[in-house]
Design an enzyme around this catalytic site. Structure first.
Site, PDB file in Angstrom:
ATOM      1  N   GLU A  81       1.430   3.908  -3.273  1.00  0.00           N
ATOM      2  CA  GLU A  81       1.077   5.323  -3.189  1.00  0.00           C
ATOM      3  C   GLU A  81       2.243   6.209  -3.591  1.00  0.00           C
ATOM      4  O   GLU A  81       2.083   7.172  -4.365  1.00  0.00           O
ATOM      5  CB  GLU A  81       0.624   5.655  -1.767  1.00  0.00           C
ATOM      6  CG  GLU A  81       0.298   7.124  -1.526  1.00  0.00           C
ATOM      7  CD  GLU A  81      -0.871   7.618  -2.345  1.00  0.00           C
ATOM      8  OE1 GLU A  81      -0.916   8.826  -2.629  1.00  0.00           O
ATOM      9  OE2 GLU A  81      -1.739   6.794  -2.717  1.00  0.00           O
ATOM     10  N   HIS A 123       0.830  -1.207   0.000  1.00  0.00           N
ATOM     11  CA  HIS A 123       0.000   0.000   0.000  1.00  0.00           C
ATOM     12  C   HIS A 123       0.865   1.259   0.000  1.00  0.00           C
ATOM     13  O   HIS A 123       0.625   2.205  -0.756  1.00  0.00           O
ATOM     14  CB  HIS A 123      -0.898   0.022   1.242  1.00  0.00           C
ATOM     15  CG  HIS A 123      -2.003  -0.973   1.194  1.00  0.00           C
ATOM     16  ND1 HIS A 123      -2.900  -1.156   2.222  1.00  0.00           N
ATOM     17  CD2 HIS A 123      -2.364  -1.861   0.238  1.00  0.00           C
ATOM     18  CE1 HIS A 123      -3.758  -2.100   1.899  1.00  0.00           C
ATOM     19  NE2 HIS A 123      -3.451  -2.547   0.708  1.00  0.00           N
ATOM     20  N   LYS A 145       3.022   5.773  -7.357  1.00  0.00           N
ATOM     21  CA  LYS A 145       1.929   6.359  -8.141  1.00  0.00           C
ATOM     22  C   LYS A 145       2.061   7.874  -8.208  1.00  0.00           C
ATOM     23  O   LYS A 145       1.889   8.483  -9.268  1.00  0.00           O
ATOM     24  CB  LYS A 145       0.583   5.967  -7.530  1.00  0.00           C
ATOM     25  CG  LYS A 145      -0.632   6.617  -8.195  1.00  0.00           C
ATOM     26  CD  LYS A 145      -1.929   6.057  -7.627  1.00  0.00           C
ATOM     27  CE  LYS A 145      -2.100   6.390  -6.164  1.00  0.00           C
ATOM     28  NZ  LYS A 145      -2.364   7.834  -5.928  1.00  0.00           N
ATOM     29  N   ASN A 146       2.342   8.490  -7.061  1.00  0.00           N
ATOM     30  CA  ASN A 146       2.509   9.948  -7.037  1.00  0.00           C
ATOM     31  C   ASN A 146       3.679  10.389  -7.919  1.00  0.00           C
ATOM     32  O   ASN A 146       3.594  11.387  -8.636  1.00  0.00           O
ATOM     33  CB  ASN A 146       2.738  10.427  -5.597  1.00  0.00           C
ATOM     34  CG  ASN A 146       1.483  10.343  -4.752  1.00  0.00           C
ATOM     35  OD1 ASN A 146       0.391  10.143  -5.271  1.00  0.00           O
ATOM     36  ND2 ASN A 146       1.645  10.502  -3.453  1.00  0.00           N
TER      37      ASN A 146
END
Length: 404
Positions: free
Chosen positions: A276, A272, A279-280
């Protein structure tokens, strides 16, 4: 036993956070804000249940560590599972009651929002299920208790997006009224609420997982030989797939570290967090170089093995974040994504930060995942160049839960 009339008084005395909520609510009321009719617990549940909740909310929570869960779950014999069930039977009502008490006292009329009331009622329902369950004395009782835990686990699956919907409604109201933009009391509450939720789901999930057929190198949810490099590769593949669907292209991600290095951790948590961060970075780089003739530079993910911490660094050249905006990335009311996902289409909020895109929840919740087992997440940015994210994971596993 507490009287029903004492409930509001107790709720106002739960500590500094609750007192600050009360002050904030009073301040807002003084600004000629519209009157909000709050739906109190006593209006929805019988006096005995309300008194029992407040009595448990005054009890101290008991934290556990990753190492304790590893040691305890190594031999999940009937006796161990019985002790685990007895601990959860006593501990979970206390944790749920703490959250219900907080949900009753949120400022700015947030407690009266329909999504917040829905989450509160889920917590009350689970509290009642646990309190009505008889003492656990043998393996038969433990099996029935585990069945109930599965039901509770499913009931709370969508708590994060539903809470986000309620907070989002408040944010839009305040924007329309051109009033408060920074809500420190809300952020403080949400940090505690989501940190507690992580703990509750780990405790329940670990007990349930110990009943499942054994998986190699796993003790319940915990992988005893978790490879950060291999988990990172899975997270990168998932994040690049999202980026590819959104933009039609995705920058490369280079990983530096040995896949042979392992340590005990919860792989889903690590996935997780890395998902994140990657992805950012993918989005920042893709946006910056979308109209450029120069190829997008690769994102770098480095895994460093220390004696105390395992640290993962995600570096990009996506242009960075202005120094004045760095504080915003940790708030629950900030996002650079276009629009929030409709919570009605979300099956399980624990599927990862992707379902929370647009709510601004990815980074703050990732930091809570890191802190839950004694780690941390830090962001350092150079405006005009790029951003480095440092994910620190406690390698020793001896850190106690940071209970709110």
């Amino acid at each position: 036993m507490l009287s029903s009339g004492a409930a509001p008084l107790l709720l106002n005395g739960f500590g500094i956070a609750s007192r600050s909520f009360a002050r904030a609510a009073a301040a807002v009321a003084g600004r000629s804000s519209p009157t909000v009719t709050s739906v109190r617990l006593i209006d929805s549940f019988n006096k005995e249940t309300v008194d029992d909740i407040f009595a448990h909310a005054l009890k101290k929570q008991t934290g556990v560590s990753l190492k304790y869960m590893l040691d305890f779950g190594q031999n999940p014999i009937d006796r161990q599972m019985l002790l685990s069930a007895q601990f959860l039977h006593k501990e979970l009502p206390v944790r749920l009651a703490h959250r219900v008490a907080e949900l009753e006292n949120l400022p700015y009329g947030l407690s009266a929002k329909k999504p917040i009331l829905q989450v509160r009622d889920w917590y009350v329902e689970s509290f009642r299920d646990l309190r009505s369950f008889p003492p656990i004395r043998d393996a038969g009782d433990e099996a029935k208790f585990t069945t109930m835990l599965r039901s509770i686990y499913r009931r709370h699956a969508n708590a994060v997006p539903v809470m986000a919907k309620g907070v989002g409604e408040l944010r839009e109201e305040l924007r329309a009224q051109q009033r408060l933009t920074e809500l420190p009391e809300i952020h403080q509450f949400l940090d505690g609420f989501y940190l507690s939720r992580i703990g509750i789901r780990i405790l329940i999930g670990q007990h349930i997982a110990l009943h499942e057929p054994p998986k190699g190198d796993h003790i319940g949810l915990i992988c005893t030989r978790c490879s950060p490099v291999l988990v990172a590769q899975d997270a990168i593949n998932d994040a690049r797939s999202i980026c590819m669907r959104e933009y039609g292209d995705a920058p490369e991600v280079s990983v530096y570290g040995s896949p042979e290095f392992t340590f005990p951790y919860v792989p889903s948590h690590l996935h997780h967090m890395l998902f994140e961060l990657v992805k950012n970075s993918l989005r920042a780089v893709q946006d910056r170089f979308a109209d450029s003739d120069d190829p997008a530079p690769p994102i770098r993910l480095v895994v460093a093995e220390g004696g105390e911490d395992v640290t993962l660094k995600v570096s990009d050249e996506g242009g960075g974040i202005p120094r004045s905006g760095l504080a915003n990335i940790w708030t629950y009311l900030y996002s650079t994504a276009k629009s929030p996902v409709d919570p009605r289409i979300v099956d399980d909020a624990d599927g990862g930060p992707v379902v929370l895109a647009g709510y601004g929840y990815g980074l703050p919740i990732s930091r809570l995942y890191a802190r839950y087992f004694g780690g941390d997440l830090q962001i350092i940015s150079m405006e005009g160049y790029g951003t480095d994210a440092y994910l620190h994971l406690n390698r020793l596993g001896t850190s106690q839960e940071p209970l709110p």
